[in-house]
Write an enzyme that holds these catalytic residues in place. Structure first.
Site, PDB file in Angstrom:
ATOM      1  N   ASP A  45      14.904 -63.747  65.481  1.00 50.53           N
ATOM      2  CA  ASP A  45      15.488 -62.215  65.358  1.00 50.53           C
ATOM      3  C   ASP A  45      14.757 -61.551  64.195  1.00 50.53           C
ATOM      4  O   ASP A  45      14.325 -61.931  63.075  1.00 50.53           O
ATOM      5  CB  ASP A  45      16.984 -62.235  65.153  1.00 50.53           C
ATOM      6  CG  ASP A  45      17.567 -60.579  65.195  1.00 50.53           C
ATOM      7  OD1 ASP A  45      17.302 -60.151  66.365  1.00 50.53           O
ATOM      8  OD2 ASP A  45      17.732 -60.136  64.287  1.00 50.53           O
TER       9      ASP A  45
ATOM     10  N   GLU B  60      11.289 -62.556  68.404  1.00 55.21           N
ATOM     11  CA  GLU B  60      11.529 -60.868  68.715  1.00 55.21           C
ATOM     12  C   GLU B  60      10.818 -60.207  67.740  1.00 55.21           C
ATOM     13  O   GLU B  60      11.222 -59.711  66.504  1.00 55.21           O
ATOM     14  CB  GLU B  60      13.261 -60.744  68.635  1.00 55.21           C
ATOM     15  CG  GLU B  60      13.713 -59.623  69.148  1.00 55.21           C
ATOM     16  CD  GLU B  60      13.885 -58.451  67.914  1.00 55.21           C
ATOM     17  OE1 GLU B  60      13.744 -57.440  68.639  1.00 55.21           O
ATOM     18  OE2 GLU B  60      14.095 -58.787  66.914  1.00 55.21           O
TER      19      GLU B  60
END
EC number: 2.4.1.18
Length: 648
Positions: free
Chosen positions: A312, A363
């Site tokens: 992330d 991401e």
């Protein structure tokens, strides 16, 4: 005979590796571990607090006020002690006299378990030693090439997929009984969980972590998660998790300023404070943080047989100015976080050295170059990147009035300009269906009929576009309400025939994807793609060929982005013969208006779209046709020319 000096020497070796950024299994040294000393069984507790004045353990097995002091191993920053009365499931905290004399109670950053929130103590837990029964899956994972396999991910938030009738969330055992059969029935290849590590606030969705080595006690135990992954593997389903090495929860009882000084976080407050998320950024230039984070990634791969990690907020690690607050540029005025880049490269080198067959997915929301390029070529070393640009452009296009789409066709076609710059995953994720953004179905333009027609079109475009696939739970049956993390999915939608038909459509599409190698075998080079028509603004259409390794293995994709049917729409094809439609998104069984399929089409000896032959099709309103060759000539002597036409 027990000799404490032997223990101390081993911890000194561990501390040397940890402090030099080279201890990649430091969870075996730090934290809480069962040991036997002079035939006495107990638990050793060790923590890293280099600037603390004093550390003791307060717990169920000591006095909760004064506790029992830990010993500092000289020149290591490690504090340790042995507790013969400690038992599994006992609660404990570290009582730390910090650098300035302030006394704080802290949970263990290396604990394997924690109390169920809102309680926050660490829990004595023996690391499970499971005898796994997923040998076939693990062997196939090593044998099959990652890039040449189907990857169709079902993204799940663990506590909001489904609830019990009394409103309580499903445990992992409940999900094992219901989620796995559901995913298998629907034809997905992998489940991706949003973060499952310990976190104190449900509304953070797991992204503000307090216990990186602990499976969230809200959902079950480590053993439950191991059993869940094993059951998935036995059903030929992979398991991925989101992981957050960029920042961590700033709650005072956890890792924040653990010994009273910047320890896990940057010393510079501007770099330490993450204003956007209200968290603290890891100091990615500190070797001990390298040991902590890389060990944590390997921990989830080691202990749970996970098939990959979605990392992330990679952009937050790449740029000094990614946050909303003040920042200091590099000496040359640039904004690249060079420490962050070096950490990411090191992390991926270590992980792929240990596990060459896992997925490491970034991401990353900018155009940073070489995210999926190998480290030795100067890249970051991930093997996949979420294609956020494709996602944003595609959603913007489908939210638009179809009558204006002909003026903005570049939103759909621009991705072909950079489609192979990285190894991409095409995501319709949780981020796009919250905070007033509306559900995927609700984003579609028009009345309810056209919304579902648009939803079938956008899903088929995603599935046939080069790249792997991900979409968030609920979209598979066209949930109308946007996602609410505190409630279950709106399963009552499935009492509506339209939603039932859309679920059937997604199952059909997922199955078609898995069964046709041309949609995933060559996903990352022009050998797997021929763009036929990308500039038909008049009709707002797009057509292309997806090609597998076998010359006969190809599909022709024709997309109509307007709610107007086109009769005798000509499409170029590479070989003479008979072609047939294998998916028409406007069939009645899916919720459309077509009840009779188009008959097979014989090629015309007329060039079109830089191809030597062509077929005429009826292109339904707001739809996608997937067409395959049924009987073709000359394929053994010629192959498709990727620039158009064919070559002998």
């Amino acid at each position: 005979m027990y000799d404490e000096r032997v223990i101390d020497e081993q911890l000194k070796k561990d501390a040397y590796l940890f402090n030099s950024g080279q201890h990649f299994r430091c969870y075996h040294a730090l934290g809480c571990h069962r040991e036997t000393r002079e035939d006495v069984k107990g638990f050793r507790l060790t923590t890293w607090a280099p600037n603390a004045q004093h550390v003791s353990v307060v717990s169920d097995f000591t006095d909760w006020e004064s506790g029992q002091a830990l010993k500092l191993i000289e020149n290591t920053g490690f504090w340790t002690g042995f507790f013969p009365t400690a038992q599994e499931n006992d609660c404990y905290k570290f009582k730390i006299t910090q650098a300035d004399g302030t006394v704080k109670l802290k949970s263990d950053p290396f604990a394997f378990a924690y109390e169920v929130r809102p309680k926050d103590a660490s829990v004595v837990k023996v690391l499970p030693e499971k005898t796994w029964s997923d040998n076939i899956w693990m062997a196939n994972r090593k044998r099959l090439k990652i890039y040449e396999r189907p990857l169709n991910i079902y993204e799940v938030h663990l506590s909001s997929w489904k609830h019990h009738e009394d409103g309580s969330w499903y445990s992992l055992k409940d999900l094992q009984a219901e989620l796995i059969p559901y995913v298998k029935e629907m034809g997905y290849t992998h489940i991706e969980f949003m973060p499952v590590m310990e976190h104190p606030l449900d509304r953070s969705w797991g992204y503000q972590i307090t216990g990186f080595f602990g499976f969230s006690s809200k959902y079950g135990t480590m053993e439950d998660f191991q059993d869940f992954v094993e059951a998935c593997h036995q059903q030929n389903i992979g398991v991925l998790v989101d992981w957050v090495p960029s920042h961590f929860n700033r709650n005072d009882y956890a890792m924040a300023y653990f010994d009273g000084t910047p320890q896990f976080e940057y010393a510079d407050p501007d770099r330490a404070n993450n204003n956007r998320w209200g968290t603290l950024n890891f100091d990615l230039g500190k070797p001990q943080v390298h040991s902590f984070l890389i060990s944590n990634a390997l921990f989830w791969l080691d202990i749970f047989h996970l098939d990959g990690i979605r990392v992330d907020a990679v952009s937050n690690m790449l740029y000094l100015d990614y946050d909303d607050g003040p920042w200091t540029p590099n000496e040359d005025g640039t904004n690249e976080n060079r420490q962050g880049v070096a950490f990411i490269q090191k992390m991926n080198r270590v992980i792929f050295n240990e596990y060459s067959d896992v997925l490491m997915m970034a991401e990353e929301s900018t155009a940073y170059p070489g995210v999926t390029a190998p480290v030795h070529e100067g890249g970051l070393g991930f093997n996949y990147k979420w294609n956020m640009g494709w996602m944003n452009d595609t959603l913007k296009f489908f939210e638009m009035d179809p009558e204006f789409r002909k003026y903005h066709l570049e939103l759909i076609t621009f991705s072909f300009m950079y489609v192979f710059n990285e190894n991409f995953i095409l995501p319709f994720s949780h981020d796009e269906v919250v905070h007033g953004k509306k559900s995927l179905m609700h984003k579609m333009f028009g009345d309810r009929y056209n919304q579902f027609a648009g939803l079938r079109t956008i899903e088929t475009f995603r599935m046939t576009h080069p790249g792997k696939n991900l979409h968030f739970m609920g979209a598979e049956y066209g949930q109308f309400l946007e996602w609410d993390a505190e409630d279950q999915l709106d399963w009552l939608n499935l009492t509506d025939p339209v939603n039932i038909k859309h679920k059937h459509f997604m199952k059909t599409l997922n199955t078609l994807y898995r069964n046709h190698r041309s949609l995933w075998e060559i996903d990352h080079s022009w050998d797997g793609l021929v763009v036929l028509e990308a500039d038909d603004r008049k009709h707002a259409t797009l057509s292309y060929i997806r090609q597998g390794k076998n010359p006969r293995d190809f599909l022709v994709i024709v997309c109509n982005f307007k709610p107007h049917e086109h009769q005798q729409y000509r499409v170029g094809v590479p070989y003479e013969g008979i072609y047939e439609v294998i998916l028409n998104t406007e069939m009645a069984e899916f919720g459309g208006k077509w009840s009779v399929p188009q008959p097979p089409m014989k090629t015309l000896n007329k060039e079109a779209n830089n191809q030597p032959y062509s077929i005429d099709v009826i292109l339904p309103a707001l739809s996608v046709l997937i067409i395959r060759p049924k009987r073709i000539k000359g394929v053994n002597k010629r192959s498709i020319n990727k620039k158009g036409g064919r070559k002998d």
